[in-house]
Scaffold this active site. Structure first.
Site, PDB file in Angstrom:
ATOM      1  N   SER A 124      32.726 -24.046   2.829  1.00 36.97           N
ATOM      2  CA  SER A 124      33.663 -24.385   3.904  1.00 36.97           C
ATOM      3  C   SER A 124      34.598 -25.499   3.453  1.00 36.97           C
ATOM      4  O   SER A 124      34.240 -26.330   2.601  1.00 36.97           O
ATOM      5  CB  SER A 124      32.839 -24.848   5.106  1.00 36.97           C
ATOM      6  OG  SER A 124      33.647 -25.570   5.990  1.00 36.97           O
ATOM      7  N   TYR A 149      25.999 -30.214   9.334  1.00 34.97           N
ATOM      8  CA  TYR A 149      26.458 -28.878   8.922  1.00 34.97           C
ATOM      9  C   TYR A 149      27.243 -28.975   7.611  1.00 34.97           C
ATOM     10  O   TYR A 149      26.956 -28.265   6.642  1.00 34.97           O
ATOM     11  CB  TYR A 149      27.341 -28.252  10.011  1.00 34.97           C
ATOM     12  CG  TYR A 149      28.097 -27.040   9.518  1.00 34.97           C
ATOM     13  CD1 TYR A 149      27.452 -25.830   9.329  1.00 34.97           C
ATOM     14  CD2 TYR A 149      29.458 -27.121   9.216  1.00 34.97           C
ATOM     15  CE1 TYR A 149      28.149 -24.721   8.848  1.00 34.97           C
ATOM     16  CE2 TYR A 149      30.153 -26.016   8.739  1.00 34.97           C
ATOM     17  CZ  TYR A 149      29.497 -24.823   8.565  1.00 34.97           C
ATOM     18  OH  TYR A 149      30.183 -23.737   8.073  1.00 34.97           O
ATOM     19  N   LYS A 153      26.434 -27.733   3.444  1.00 34.01           N
ATOM     20  CA  LYS A 153      27.281 -26.967   2.517  1.00 34.01           C
ATOM     21  C   LYS A 153      27.465 -27.734   1.198  1.00 34.01           C
ATOM     22  O   LYS A 153      27.427 -27.147   0.114  1.00 34.01           O
ATOM     23  CB  LYS A 153      28.657 -26.678   3.144  1.00 34.01           C
ATOM     24  CG  LYS A 153      28.607 -25.818   4.396  1.00 34.01           C
ATOM     25  CD  LYS A 153      28.201 -24.390   4.101  1.00 34.01           C
ATOM     26  CE  LYS A 153      28.175 -23.508   5.328  1.00 34.01           C
ATOM     27  NZ  LYS A 153      27.508 -22.224   5.122  1.00 34.01           N
TER      28      LYS A 153
HETATM   29  N1  LIG Z   1      33.310 -19.160  11.234  1.00 32.02           N
HETATM   30  C1  LIG Z   1      33.803 -20.203  10.620  1.00 32.02           C
HETATM   31  O1  LIG Z   1      34.724 -20.858  11.120  1.00 32.02           O
HETATM   32  C2  LIG Z   1      33.288 -20.618   9.260  1.00 32.02           C
HETATM   33  C3  LIG Z   1      34.016 -21.533   8.486  1.00 32.02           C
HETATM   34  C4  LIG Z   1      33.522 -21.915   7.241  1.00 32.02           C
HETATM   35  C5  LIG Z   1      32.318 -21.411   6.795  1.00 32.02           C
HETATM   36  N2  LIG Z   1      31.604 -20.547   7.579  1.00 32.02           N
HETATM   37  C6  LIG Z   1      30.329 -20.047   7.085  1.00 32.02           C
HETATM   38  O2  LIG Z   1      30.379 -18.629   7.016  1.00 32.02           O
HETATM   39  C7  LIG Z   1      29.100 -18.074   7.266  1.00 32.02           C
HETATM   40  C8  LIG Z   1      29.198 -17.014   8.342  1.00 32.02           C
HETATM   41  O3  LIG Z   1      29.766 -17.603   9.502  1.00 32.02           O
HETATM   42  P1  LIG Z   1      30.040 -16.776  10.825  1.00 32.02           P
HETATM   43  O4  LIG Z   1      31.184 -17.419  11.504  1.00 32.02           O
HETATM   44  O5  LIG Z   1      30.084 -15.334  10.520  1.00 32.02           O
HETATM   45  O6  LIG Z   1      28.721 -17.138  11.644  1.00 32.02           O
HETATM   46  P2  LIG Z   1      27.737 -16.202  12.472  1.00 32.02           P
HETATM   47  O7  LIG Z   1      26.809 -17.096  13.212  1.00 32.02           O
HETATM   48  O8  LIG Z   1      28.494 -15.192  13.252  1.00 32.02           O
HETATM   49  O9  LIG Z   1      26.956 -15.461  11.299  1.00 32.02           O
HETATM   50  C9  LIG Z   1      25.813 -15.993  10.680  1.00 32.02           C
HETATM   51  C10 LIG Z   1      24.747 -14.926  10.699  1.00 32.02           C
HETATM   52  O10 LIG Z   1      23.595 -15.412  10.017  1.00 32.02           O
HETATM   53  C11 LIG Z   1      22.438 -15.065  10.775  1.00 32.02           C
HETATM   54  N3  LIG Z   1      21.407 -16.039  10.398  1.00 32.02           N
HETATM   55  C12 LIG Z   1      21.429 -17.385  10.607  1.00 32.02           C
HETATM   56  N4  LIG Z   1      20.329 -17.958  10.095  1.00 32.02           N
HETATM   57  C13 LIG Z   1      19.611 -16.959   9.518  1.00 32.02           C
HETATM   58  C14 LIG Z   1      18.378 -16.910   8.818  1.00 32.02           C
HETATM   59  N5  LIG Z   1      17.645 -18.009   8.625  1.00 32.02           N
HETATM   60  N6  LIG Z   1      17.937 -15.733   8.347  1.00 32.02           N
HETATM   61  C15 LIG Z   1      18.653 -14.592   8.559  1.00 32.02           C
HETATM   62  N7  LIG Z   1      19.809 -14.568   9.234  1.00 32.02           N
HETATM   63  C16 LIG Z   1      20.284 -15.737   9.713  1.00 32.02           C
HETATM   64  C17 LIG Z   1      22.885 -15.089  12.221  1.00 32.02           C
HETATM   65  O11 LIG Z   1      22.079 -14.293  13.072  1.00 32.02           O
HETATM   66  C18 LIG Z   1      24.306 -14.551  12.111  1.00 32.02           C
HETATM   67  O12 LIG Z   1      24.330 -13.158  12.214  1.00 32.02           O
HETATM   68  C19 LIG Z   1      28.192 -19.259   7.613  1.00 32.02           C
HETATM   69  O13 LIG Z   1      27.512 -19.649   6.447  1.00 32.02           O
HETATM   70  C20 LIG Z   1      29.162 -20.324   8.025  1.00 32.02           C
HETATM   71  O14 LIG Z   1      28.659 -21.614   7.808  1.00 32.02           O
HETATM   72  C21 LIG Z   1      32.064 -20.135   8.787  1.00 32.02           C
END
Ligand SMILES: NC(=O)c1ccc[n+]([C@@H]2O[C@H](COP(=O)([O-])OP(=O)(O)OC[C@H]3O[C@@H](n4cnc5c(N)ncnc54)[C@H](O)[C@@H]3O)[C@@H](O)[C@H]2O)c1
Length: 341
Positions: A124, A149, A153
């Site tokens: 991120s 958080y 990362k």
């Molecule tokens: N959405 C954003 O703005 C953003 C920005 C930067 C980075 N990210 C990173 O991108 C990734 C995906 O983000 P997103 O927005 O799709 O989030 P999201 O919550 O929609 O997706 C994360 C998924 O991981 C699953 N999950 C969480 N912990 C788990 C575990 N221990 N075992 C198995 N499954 C698990 C959840 O059920 C979910 O489906 C994350 O790592 C997040 O930190 C997101």
């Protein structure tokens, strides 16, 4: 090529799975569904006409991971699974470190045991912290993350670097996302946060559809053009394309070992008020808002220098703000309550 996508039922994961399938990859999804619905996978299968091997399970369960890898000949792992709410992470830091850091260690340990060495990590822009000047570039040192958080990362990026130094066969890509928004153009899959949305766009969309009364804009006295915070918003399908580009890059550059980071952003910052205006235009709905005090830890503005991804991965964000808004609205108005519960 067969790819394991952890967290593949989530927002970014489901869009990436869709694109991997349409690009001819086989996909196995591992998700514990703590922040997702299995319906996202069903819809991806319906949209692509292809099958996803879905396993409901946790990345911290090393036994389940080992049997998954034994059952499927996985070539590369794209690791999305994480808790992701910045504010919440300060309230329950141990859960964040446990799930994100410990979970990733479990995954990497099982991969190491089975000699699986290709890894793409959801990092991120928060890893740059407040210390670095904008636009952020990959050559900058990682900053002091302002939340557990963000720290999770930073820690994982460090773990990957150390692992790559100890195992010369290990090859990882850290994709540093800026602010993904939007939805697949079908309006069938999109962001479906559980409870009160933490991110701006899902909140705006829920106000527009009448699910929430009004939006709070946190601070209008920043040193930005209109006083509200500015972020680098990119379309989730552009982001998904970034993952396909990263998988192809790893496959093509077989001599590469180590860890390489890439910013995935548009290179432009857009203010909260501009987002509201653009969304109102695209949806033809009013988005009432009030100005609230600044939120602790929010930076005034940041955006990506995305040249490295362009030069090396051949990737560039191509979808504009209007498309991001139109696609978000299509998803939200087709699915006012998100996926069926
Ligand atoms: N959405 C954003 O703005 C953003 C920005 C930067 C980075 N990210 C990173 O991108 C990734 C995906 O983000 P997103 O927005 O799709 O989030 P999201 O919550 O929609 O997706 C994360 C998924 O991981 C699953 N999950 C969480 N912990 C788990 C575990 N221990 N075992 C198995 N499954 C698990 C959840 O059920 C979910 O489906 C994350 O790592 C997040 O930190 C997101």
């Amino acid at each position: 090529m067969k790819i394991l996508v952890t967290g593949g039922a989530g927002y970014i994961g489901s869009h990436t799975v869709l694109l991997l399938l349409t690009n001819g990859f086989e996909v196995v999804v591992l998700d514990n569904l703590m922040n997702a619905s299995i319906e996202s996978i069903r819809r991806v299968e319906h949209l692509t006409g292809k099958k996803v091997s879905f396993i409901k399970g946790d990345i911290q369960d090393k036994t389940a991971l080992t049997s998954l890898f034994n059952e499927h000949a996985i070539d590369a792992v794209i690791h999305f699974a994480a808790l992701k709410a910045v504010g919440e992470s300060s309230t329950i830091p141990l859960e964040y470190y446990q799930n994100n850091v410990h979970g990733t260690l479990c995954l990497l340990e099982v991969m190491a045991n089975l000699n699986i060495n290709h890894f793409i990590f959801s990092s991120s822009a928060t890893v740059y912290g407040g210390e670095n000047a904008v636009p952020y570039e990959e050559s900058m040192p990682l900053g002091e993350a302002s939340s557990p958080y963000g720290a999770s990362k930073v820690m994982i990026e460090r773990v990957l670097k150390d692992l790559a130094q100890s195992n010369l066969d290990f090859r990882a890509v850290c994709l540093r996302y800026f602010n993904p928004i939007g939805a697949h153009e079908s309006g069938q899959i999109g962001e479906d946060p559980k409870g009160i949305p933490n991110n701006l766009l899902p909140y705006v969309a829920q106000v527009a559809v009448g699910k929430r009364e009004r939006l709070q804009v946190f601070g209008d006295d920043y040193s930005t053009q209109d006083g509200t915070c500015e972020r680098d918003y990119l379309h989730v399908m552009d982001l998904a394309e970034g993952h396909v580009a990263a998988v192809n890059w790893l496959q093509k550059n077989s001599e590469f070992t180590g860890v390489e980071a890439f910013n995935l952003g548009t290179g432009k910052a857009v203010s909260v008020l501009s987002i509201i205006k653009a969304f109102e235009q695209a949806s033809q709905q009013k988005v009432p808002y009030t100005i609230a005090p600044r939120r602790h830890g929010d930076l005034p503005a940041f955006w990506a220098n995305a040249e490295k991804a362009n030069k090396q991965l051949g990737w560039r964000a191509t979808r504009d703000l209007t498309q991001m808004m139109t696609d978000t609205w299509r998803w939200q108005s087709n699915n006012p309550e998100g996926y069926p519960k």
